[in-house]
Design an enzyme around this catalytic site. Structure first.
Site, PDB file in Angstrom:
ATOM      1  N   HIS A  42      55.027  47.260  48.139  1.00  0.00           N
ATOM      2  CA  HIS A  42      55.517  47.706  49.449  1.00  0.00           C
ATOM      3  C   HIS A  42      55.685  46.521  50.401  1.00  0.00           C
ATOM      4  O   HIS A  42      56.803  46.199  50.809  1.00  0.00           O
ATOM      5  CB  HIS A  42      54.551  48.741  50.028  1.00  0.00           C
ATOM      6  CG  HIS A  42      55.026  49.345  51.313  1.00  0.00           C
ATOM      7  ND1 HIS A  42      54.211  50.060  52.159  1.00  0.00           N
ATOM      8  CD2 HIS A  42      56.239  49.335  51.920  1.00  0.00           C
ATOM      9  CE1 HIS A  42      54.900  50.467  53.198  1.00  0.00           C
ATOM     10  NE2 HIS A  42      56.134  50.034  53.091  1.00  0.00           N
ATOM     11  N   HIS A  87      59.261  44.518  52.648  1.00  0.00           N
ATOM     12  CA  HIS A  87      59.131  43.986  54.012  1.00  0.00           C
ATOM     13  C   HIS A  87      59.264  42.468  54.067  1.00  0.00           C
ATOM     14  O   HIS A  87      60.154  41.927  54.735  1.00  0.00           O
ATOM     15  CB  HIS A  87      57.786  44.401  54.608  1.00  0.00           C
ATOM     16  CG  HIS A  87      57.700  45.832  54.999  1.00  0.00           C
ATOM     17  ND1 HIS A  87      57.865  46.277  56.292  1.00  0.00           N
ATOM     18  CD2 HIS A  87      57.454  46.948  54.260  1.00  0.00           C
ATOM     19  CE1 HIS A  87      57.734  47.584  56.346  1.00  0.00           C
ATOM     20  NE2 HIS A  87      57.481  48.022  55.115  1.00  0.00           N
ATOM     21  N   HIS A 118      62.407  50.926  49.533  1.00  0.00           N
ATOM     22  CA  HIS A 118      61.387  51.077  50.563  1.00  0.00           C
ATOM     23  C   HIS A 118      61.037  52.542  50.788  1.00  0.00           C
ATOM     24  O   HIS A 118      59.866  52.891  50.949  1.00  0.00           O
ATOM     25  CB  HIS A 118      61.849  50.454  51.885  1.00  0.00           C
ATOM     26  CG  HIS A 118      60.861  50.625  52.991  1.00  0.00           C
ATOM     27  ND1 HIS A 118      60.998  51.598  53.958  1.00  0.00           N
ATOM     28  CD2 HIS A 118      59.691  49.980  53.258  1.00  0.00           C
ATOM     29  CE1 HIS A 118      59.968  51.536  54.783  1.00  0.00           C
ATOM     30  NE2 HIS A 118      59.158  50.568  54.390  1.00  0.00           N
ATOM     31  N   ASN A 144      57.292  54.240  50.661  1.00  0.00           N
ATOM     32  CA  ASN A 144      56.681  54.408  51.978  1.00  0.00           C
ATOM     33  C   ASN A 144      56.454  55.852  52.398  1.00  0.00           C
ATOM     34  O   ASN A 144      55.357  56.210  52.829  1.00  0.00           O
ATOM     35  CB  ASN A 144      57.536  53.711  53.041  1.00  0.00           C
ATOM     36  CG  ASN A 144      56.931  53.813  54.420  1.00  0.00           C
ATOM     37  OD1 ASN A 144      55.972  53.108  54.738  1.00  0.00           O
ATOM     38  ND2 ASN A 144      57.454  54.698  55.249  1.00  0.00           N
ATOM     39  N   ILE A 202      59.811  51.351  59.307  1.00  0.00           N
ATOM     40  CA  ILE A 202      58.404  51.696  59.514  1.00  0.00           C
ATOM     41  C   ILE A 202      57.575  50.918  58.522  1.00  0.00           C
ATOM     42  O   ILE A 202      58.087  50.526  57.462  1.00  0.00           O
ATOM     43  CB  ILE A 202      58.157  53.217  59.346  1.00  0.00           C
ATOM     44  CG1 ILE A 202      56.762  53.614  59.804  1.00  0.00           C
ATOM     45  CG2 ILE A 202      58.387  53.633  57.911  1.00  0.00           C
ATOM     46  CD1 ILE A 202      56.533  53.499  61.259  1.00  0.00           C
TER      47      ILE A 202
END
Length: 892
Positions: free
Chosen positions: A551, A556, A743, A747, A892
């Site tokens: 993740h 990110h 993602h 997530n 997010i």
């Protein structure tokens, strides 16, 4: 002499009058005001008028040049948005109190042509237009539209840019400027006051241009805009800046609080890591190489246009308030030393539950009243977890989540048995596994191990090498205990994964002390509870690797350098920037908040995950030894993990070894749709490889993304080249996949899949007891209580649950895959518009296909009693925690 005497007092008014008489000839062409046809008519009208005036004034010996420009007014609409209602009121009061002249408080706008003025060798310009934003503005509005007029001459040409100066004391959000019937400028940016940022803001029309196609009047402006956005690695960045630059992760610790709060810098030879957006804060007092933390209530810097919209902030605040309420009672319990769960009913009591009585008795109404009072302090039950009586993870669900859970990226096909380690044996002990044939042979449906391997029936989730190097530091704490785990699964005839053996490894103490423990499927009550403890440790490993590697790192952190470089090297006019723009939304801000609250010293990750303050070193090690950009696309990742092979006879050109693999099955639908859109888009703008190679902005973007953004791996041989449209399509497809579907799959199921702590604990506090351990007797006497005591405490659990609830929430302003607000950018490019519409329709078709699959009783990993449908890759969603929805970007 006549000119000097008369000062053109007669010829010029007469000329203007004659031209005005001819304006009706042009009124039928409002949509082509600057088109060649209208310009030709303008010149004819002008020449006719000049000829008439010259005839009338021959007695003066005067002749008006046929090249004399004629001025006229152009109508435009300016759309402005304000940050807060209070700001509007304050600004208006200030305007009325201090207004002295028309330019003291105003927006100053000026149109710039795509053509060069031969006299100045600069873009042709309109006269400056003054916009008083106080006129016709209603108190309480958040946005307003104003009519303005620009004065240009007949030789102006096509408007290509607009400059804006903000002479108010507060920033304003400029949404757009629309020249009626001619051109649109989609600004969507905060314009700072002139006394804060002196240079004019430049906004370009929506028409995309490759660098060599840029009109002469815009070339210098294009370069100037990129210079304004690029930092030089110096200076403190402040809230109003729009500067994009790179830095290492040297801001996660705070050594000024004490040595225990110091954290190593991520980035560099020792701890490789992708770069972040530079903030330029001063160093700490005790370590000049560590950046000082953000001092509340100040916000961590991101370029102004990457900050969150107001509704997004409000969503965060709502989530924070809910989390505080839900943590209040557990916090009090922790103070009173009542923090441990004593029975599973204590865990179930964390969730909302109403009596379901058709005819409510007085007692039921009293109970409901009490529940209404305490309900805000409870969590919503995780929608995808069936909490049965034992509250433990069933074997079938354990295997299913490897393929259709929140982390479907760790499972691999087992190619060699027993598995081996790549760690240094002189430090971490023998590389051979403790797994033996006798541990698994009875679970292979009569197959030999070799047959099971050849028939692709054995799979593994192996965290041995990722976790083992950190265990000595982790296990020295009283409240953290962990293993490095390996789990082997057998692919059953119905297509499900059955866990058959778990290996638990600890760092070796001495050669004579066994450091590996093997547990197999249970045969009695004692081994059943030990098996549950072993699975909880596997899930704890999985929780950490999911969050830190798959993740955080892979989506990110690794996306951030490409985003920074895009702003620095790709003009907003560049077609590739326009393609990527919706896939970069909010990501820099989210990553900045993560550095401030999640991955920092004493942040959520350190407090609530087994690996504690060593957590980010796991990300760094994975980046150094395992991450490869060329294997981040879905097909390449599946092949790397041994779960697929190339087969052009199969859909998407891949044959999956596990046919019912929901993440891969649904993901390939989205991957192929993205790939088709990107290929069409790239081939539209780049007809041959030479165009890719000669695109200076494109090559600079990719070069800087690799060499500055991923500097620690810049010399790796596996970086894809960028020599052809095919290369570019592959790179862009991977980036869009990572920012959107990858993602989303990792997530938005965090709370639905991980909101029930016994199913997926983020940390464990006790090891699995052996018969010679002092605690073994306690375990045998009350295995349920021992299991609960090994889980996080009540306060740790609710704090973790509150955070992942926020992380799983879709905000109200989410933009989902297949949706774009800027399609007007391509209004003149029918092929591109058609490609986007096809892509949008394909997302809707994919949604229907996934829903159909979830209803298929033959697909046991997504349908059946107690089995939750896999919806994480359904493109659309509503607001809130839905366990579905694929936003365009990492929001997010």
């Amino acid at each position: 002499m006549a000119k000097e005497i008369l000062g053109w007092s007669k010829p010029i008014p007469r000329l203007v009058y004659l031209i005005h008489q001819q304006q009706t000839v042009l009124s039928s062409y409002p949509s082509y005001f600057f088109s060649c046809k209208r310009e030709l008519l303008q010149r004819r009208v002008k020449r006719k008028a000049i000829a008439t005036v010259n005839r009338e004034n021959q007695s003066f010996g005067d002749d008006i040049s046929s090249e004399m420009p004629v001025t006229f007014k152009v109508n435009a609409l300016v759309n402005v948005r304000y940050d807060r209602t209070e700001d509007v009121k304050e600004m208006m009061l200030h305007l009325f109190d201090t207004f002295r002249n028309s330019t003291q408080w105003a927006l100053i706008l000026q149109l710039l042509s795509t053509e060069i003025d031969p006299r100045t060798m600069a873009p042709k310009r309109s006269k400056k237009t003054i916009l008083d934003c106080s006129k016709n503005l209603t108190i309480g509005t958040q946005s307003a539209t104003f009519k303005v007029q620009f004065v240009v001459d007949s030789t102006f040409g096509v408007p290509g840019a607009i400059t804006v100066v903000n002479r108010y004391e507060k920033e304003l959000f400029l949404e757009s400027v629309i020249i009626e019937g001619v051109v649109r400028f989609s600004c969507n940016s905060w314009v700072q006051p002139e006394n804060i940022i002196a240079h004019k803001r430049i906004f370009f029309s929506e028409k995309p241009y490759l660098p060599w196609e840029t009109p002469a009047g815009l070339k210098e402006l294009r370069e100037e805009e990129l210079r304004q956005l690029s930092g030089n690695g110096k200076g403190l960045r402040v809230f109003s800046d729009r500067i994009y630059d790179y830095d290492m992760y040297n801001d996660l610790g705070n050594p000024d609080k004490g040595i225990e709060y110091a954290r190593p810098t991520l980035g560099g030879e020792k701890n490789p890591h992708p770069r972040r957006c530079r903030t330029g804060r001063p160093p700490t007092n005790t370590d000049i190489f560590a950046e000082s933390p953000v001092q509340e209530p100040m916000q961590i810097y991101v370029p102004r246009d990457d900050a969150m919209e107001r509704c997004k902030k409000e969503d965060f605040e709502v989530g924070r308030q809910k989390g505080m309420r839900r943590n209040f009672v557990p916090y009090l319990a922790s103070i009173a030393d009542r923090d441990a769960f004593e029975r599973f009913s204590d865990i179930n009591g964390l969730y909302k539950k109403r009596p379901s009585l058709e005819m409510k008795s007085p007692l039921a109404k009293i109970i409901e009243t009490v529940q209404d009072y305490i309900e805000p302090y409870k969590f919503d039950p995780p929608m995808t977890i069936s909490m049965d009586a034992s509250c433990c993870l069933r074997d079938d669900e354990f295997g299913r989540q490897a393929l259709a859970g929140i982390n479907p990226l760790s499972v691999e096909r087992l190619k060699v048995f027993p598995p081996t380690s790549k760690l240094d044996p002189s430090i971490y002990g023998p590389q051979e596994s403790a797994l033996k044939e006798e541990h698994i042979i009875g679970h292979l449906n009569g197959l030999s191990i070799q047959q099971a391997l050849e028939e692709n029936r054995l799979y593994i989730i192996d965290y041995h090498d990722k976790i083992l190097p950190f265990l000595n530091q982790v296990n020295c704490f009283d409240d953290r205990k962990a293993y490095a785990t390996r789990t082997i699964f057998f692919l059953t005839p119905i297509g499900t994964l059955k866990p058959i053996v778990i290996e638990l490894s600890l760092p070796p103490v001495d050669p004579n002390s066994p450091s590996k423990q093997v547990l197999t499927s249970p045969v009695d009550a004692t081994t059943t509870w030990m098996w549950q403890l072993a699975k909880a440790h596997v899930c704890s490993n999985d929780c950490g690797v999911h969050q830190l590697v798959h993740h955080w790192l892979r989506t990110h952190a690794c996306m951030e350098p490409f985003i920074i470089s895009a702003h620095r090297k790709l003009s907003v006019m560049h077609p590739i920037y326009k393609l990527l723009h919706p896939h970069m939304r909010y990501t820099l801000k989210i990553n900045a908040l993560a550095r401030q609250y999640l991955i920092n010293a004493e942040g959520i990750i350190e407090n609530d995950f087994t690996t504690g303050k060593h957590s980010m070193l796991i990300s760094s090690a994975a980046y150094k030894d395992w991450w490869r950009f060329d294997l981040e696309g879905l097909p390449e990742d599946l092949i790397r993990r041994g779960l697929a092979t190339r087969d052009q006879t199969q859909p998407h050109g891949l044959r999956l070894f596990i046919e019912d693999y929901p993440y891969a099955n649904d993901g390939l639908l989205i991957w192929s749709a993205i790939e088709e859109l990107v290929r069409t888009y790239v081939n539209y703008y780049y007809k041959d490889p030479s165009m890719v190679c000669s695109d200076s902005e494109l090559q600079a973007w990719y070069y800087e993304s690799v060499n500055l953004g991923h500097e620690d791996l810049k010399n790796a041989s596996w970086w894809p080249r960028l020599y052809s449209p095919e290369d570019l399509s592959s790179i862009l497809t991977t980036l869009i996949w990572l920012a959107s579907a990858q993602h989303a799959a990792l997530n938005y199921g965090q709370y639905p899949y991980g909101g029930h702590i016994p199913i997926r604990p983020p940390l464990m506090r006790k090891l699995v007891p052996k018969e010679d351990d002092p605690e073994y007797a306690k375990f045998v006497a009350d295995p349920e209580q021992y299991f609960l005591s090994a889980l996080p405490s009540r306060f740790q659990s609710t704090r973790f649950m509150a955070v992942i609830d926020i992380l799983s929430t879709h905000s109200i302003d989410e933009e989902y895959l297949g949706e774009r607000k800027d399609l007007s950018t391509w209004s003149g490019d029918g092929e591109i518009l058609e490609a986007f519409y096809r892509f949008s329709m394909e997302m809707k078709r994919i949604e229907k296909e996934i829903e159909k699959r979830n209803g298929d009783p033959n697909l046991r990993n997504r349908h059946g009693a107690g089995t939750t449908a896999y919806e994480l890759l359904i493109p659309s969603s509503r607001h809130g925690v839905t366990c579905r929805g694929v936003p365009n970007s990492i929001t997010i």
